[in-house]
Design an enzyme around this catalytic site. Structure first.
Site, PDB file in Angstrom:
ATOM      1  N   CYS A 211     -13.382 -15.573  -3.321  1.00  0.00           N
ATOM      2  CA  CYS A 211     -14.176 -14.751  -4.252  1.00  0.00           C
ATOM      3  C   CYS A 211     -13.627 -13.329  -4.189  1.00  0.00           C
ATOM      4  O   CYS A 211     -14.294 -12.402  -3.738  1.00  0.00           O
ATOM      5  CB  CYS A 211     -15.651 -14.791  -3.879  1.00  0.00           C
ATOM      6  N   ALA A 212     -12.394 -13.168  -4.644  1.00  0.00           N
ATOM      7  CA  ALA A 212     -11.635 -11.942  -4.388  1.00  0.00           C
ATOM      8  C   ALA A 212     -12.143 -10.738  -5.149  1.00  0.00           C
ATOM      9  O   ALA A 212     -11.963  -9.600  -4.713  1.00  0.00           O
ATOM     10  CB  ALA A 212     -10.158 -12.175  -4.704  1.00  0.00           C
ATOM     11  N   GLY A 215     -10.287  -7.333  -5.283  1.00  0.00           N
ATOM     12  CA  GLY A 215      -9.256  -7.485  -4.259  1.00  0.00           C
ATOM     13  C   GLY A 215      -9.296  -6.565  -3.072  1.00  0.00           C
ATOM     14  O   GLY A 215      -8.306  -6.462  -2.343  1.00  0.00           O
ATOM     15  N   GLY A 216     -10.414  -5.913  -2.786  1.00  0.00           N
ATOM     16  CA  GLY A 216     -10.458  -5.024  -1.623  1.00  0.00           C
ATOM     17  C   GLY A 216     -10.136  -5.729  -0.321  1.00  0.00           C
ATOM     18  O   GLY A 216      -9.309  -5.259   0.464  1.00  0.00           O
ATOM     19  N   LYS A 217     -10.767  -6.879  -0.087  1.00  0.00           N
ATOM     20  CA  LYS A 217     -10.497  -7.615   1.144  1.00  0.00           C
ATOM     21  C   LYS A 217      -9.170  -8.356   1.065  1.00  0.00           C
ATOM     22  O   LYS A 217      -8.530  -8.601   2.098  1.00  0.00           O
ATOM     23  CB  LYS A 217     -11.655  -8.570   1.448  1.00  0.00           C
ATOM     24  N   ASP A 235     -10.807 -15.822  -8.393  1.00  0.00           N
ATOM     25  CA  ASP A 235     -12.122 -15.425  -8.871  1.00  0.00           C
ATOM     26  C   ASP A 235     -12.339 -16.036 -10.245  1.00  0.00           C
ATOM     27  O   ASP A 235     -11.366 -16.439 -10.897  1.00  0.00           O
ATOM     28  CB  ASP A 235     -12.262 -13.896  -8.946  1.00  0.00           C
ATOM     29  N   ASP A 283     -16.261 -14.116   0.363  1.00  0.00           N
ATOM     30  CA  ASP A 283     -17.149 -12.962   0.196  1.00  0.00           C
ATOM     31  C   ASP A 283     -18.042 -13.325  -0.985  1.00  0.00           C
ATOM     32  O   ASP A 283     -17.792 -12.957  -2.129  1.00  0.00           O
ATOM     33  CB  ASP A 283     -16.316 -11.708  -0.081  1.00  0.00           C
ATOM     34  N   CYS A 336     -22.982  -9.529   1.441  1.00  0.00           N
ATOM     35  CA  CYS A 336     -23.446  -8.151   1.640  1.00  0.00           C
ATOM     36  C   CYS A 336     -24.957  -8.130   1.395  1.00  0.00           C
ATOM     37  O   CYS A 336     -25.469  -7.376   0.577  1.00  0.00           O
ATOM     38  CB  CYS A 336     -22.707  -7.167   0.752  1.00  0.00           C
TER      39      CYS A 336
END
Length: 395
Positions: A211-212, A215-217, A235, A283, A336
């Site tokens: 679940c990009a 793309g932060g992670k 995604d 994520d 989160c």
């Protein structure tokens, strides 16, 4: 703008934000940007003052207010300077009438407060969910070191928990800086950095960020892999995923393959990776209760029905991710959110449905132990709120 005009502008914006929250419209930041794009007469000090008024009203209102004026009157009740602007002069708001409705205070709507309490969060930790968030960066280890960035950004400080994190004063213009443009840093909350590292990415591994999003992670994984191995970023949201390639190019992350998935057809579109991944990062889409410091109006958008839909999505992506992991491989599940319905309960249910899978400790340990995983929260750790669990596939 006069003080009264600033208050009236905040009221108008709050009306738009309340309407958008009720209808699933644009976020507060977007609405504020649009508002001032058509009001060029407002200077930078005016924009900053109005924005502060708007967010003070949002953070103070637990349930969604009936109007922007009701939200601002609640602020005026606590701030005599704001109350004085309700004088009807010029472009200011009309005087306050007796018994006008006020926004109800609190952390969140009542049903959400009950859910947070049932998830083990006391009143103090709930209150911290709507404090103002810090501005954190992650240093791109493909290009530089934290020490080198701090030498060039002396107003920054090393984050206390994340080894590549830097905390800057709020309001710092990061994206216009030379360091950002050169790909040396990315904006990323310290908590996000910590949970993203839970997959323990190493050079040469085959990893999937299921679940990009933007793309932060994914970029964090690529840096930890030193651009060696295979990294697939997926995604179902085209607009968000399209932001990843230019970010990857700026960061020098060359091993990332982006793949847009069609909802309902994810498994077949990932058939070439079935049972091959050393690790899968999920994520998952969630309520975002851990990020209210950044998006406080999100409290008003969440309903029990939407939460139930999110839980169904989380169950689905975990099943898809499990199908990609090779025997003995790992899957890291992240939300989160601080609601047990999206965190520990989901992991317990997954383990019951998948015999042979086990939850294993996250090393190095982060946050506080919570059920089969770990949890971070703003009051205890100074980060956004997260739940993370590491799951090992049977050999």
């Amino acid at each position: 703008m006069t003080p009264g005009a600033r208050t009236q502008a905040a009221i108008e914006l709050l009306d738009e934000i309340v309407a958008a929250a009720a209808s699933g419209g644009a976020a507060a930041d977007t609405l504020i940007a649009r508002y001032f794009a058509t009001r060029r007469y407002a200077g930078s000090k005016d924009r900053r003052a109005v924005r502060e008024l708007v967010y003070a009203a949002i953070r103070q209102a637990g349930p969604m207010p009936v109007s922007g004026r009701a939200a601002m009157l609640a602020v005026a009740d606590r701030d005599p300077a704001v109350a004085a602007t309700f004088d009807g002069a010029g472009h200011g708001p009309a005087p306050i009438a007796p018994d006008e409705p006020r926004a109800e205070g609190g952390v969140a709507p009542g049903w959400l407060v009950e859910a947070l309490t049932a998830s083990g969060l006391d009143a103090a930790r709930q209150a911290a969910l709507v404090d103002r968030a810090p501005l954190d960066l992650r240093v791109n280890s493909l290009a530089t070191t934290r020490e080198a960035v701090l030498e060039q950004w002396p107003e920054g400080a090393a984050t206390p928990l994340a080894p590549l994190g830097i905390r800057l004063p709020n309001g710092t213009a990061v994206e216009s800086s030379d360091l950002y443009r050169a790909g040396l840093v990315e904006v990323q909350d310290e908590g996000s950095q910590l949970v993203g590292a839970a997959l323990n990415a190493k050079p040469g591994k085959w990893l999937v960020d299921l679940c990009a999003g933007a793309g932060g992670k994914t970029l964090q994984l690529a840096a930890a892999m030193a651009n060696q191995g295979a990294l697939l970023a997926c995604d179902i949201d085209r607009a968000r995923l399209q932001k990843l390639p230019p970010r990857a190019e700026r960061a020098g992350a060359s091993i990332i393959e982006s793949r847009l998935l069609n909802p309902g057809h994810e498994a077949e579109m990932l058939a070439d990776w079935a049972g091959k991944a050393d690790g899968v990062l999920i994520d998952a889409p969630c309520s975002g209760t851990g990020t209210w410091r950044r998006n406080p109006e999100a409290r008003w958008r969440l309903t029990p029905e939407r939460l139930q839909r999110l839980r169904a999505m989380q169950e689905q992506v975990m099943a898809i991710g499990a199908g990609l992991v090779k025997p003995g491989g790992r899957m890291v599940y992240i939300v989160c959110s601080l609601l047990d319905a999206e965190g520990t309960n989901q992991v317990v249910a997954f383990l019951a449905r998948h015999p042979g899978w086990v939850a294993e400790p996250i090393e190095p340990a982060i946050g506080t132990g919570h059920g089969p995983g770990r949890r971070l929260d703003p009051a205890t750790h100074g980060t956004d709120g997260f739940f993370v669990a590491c799951l090992r596939a049977p050999c």
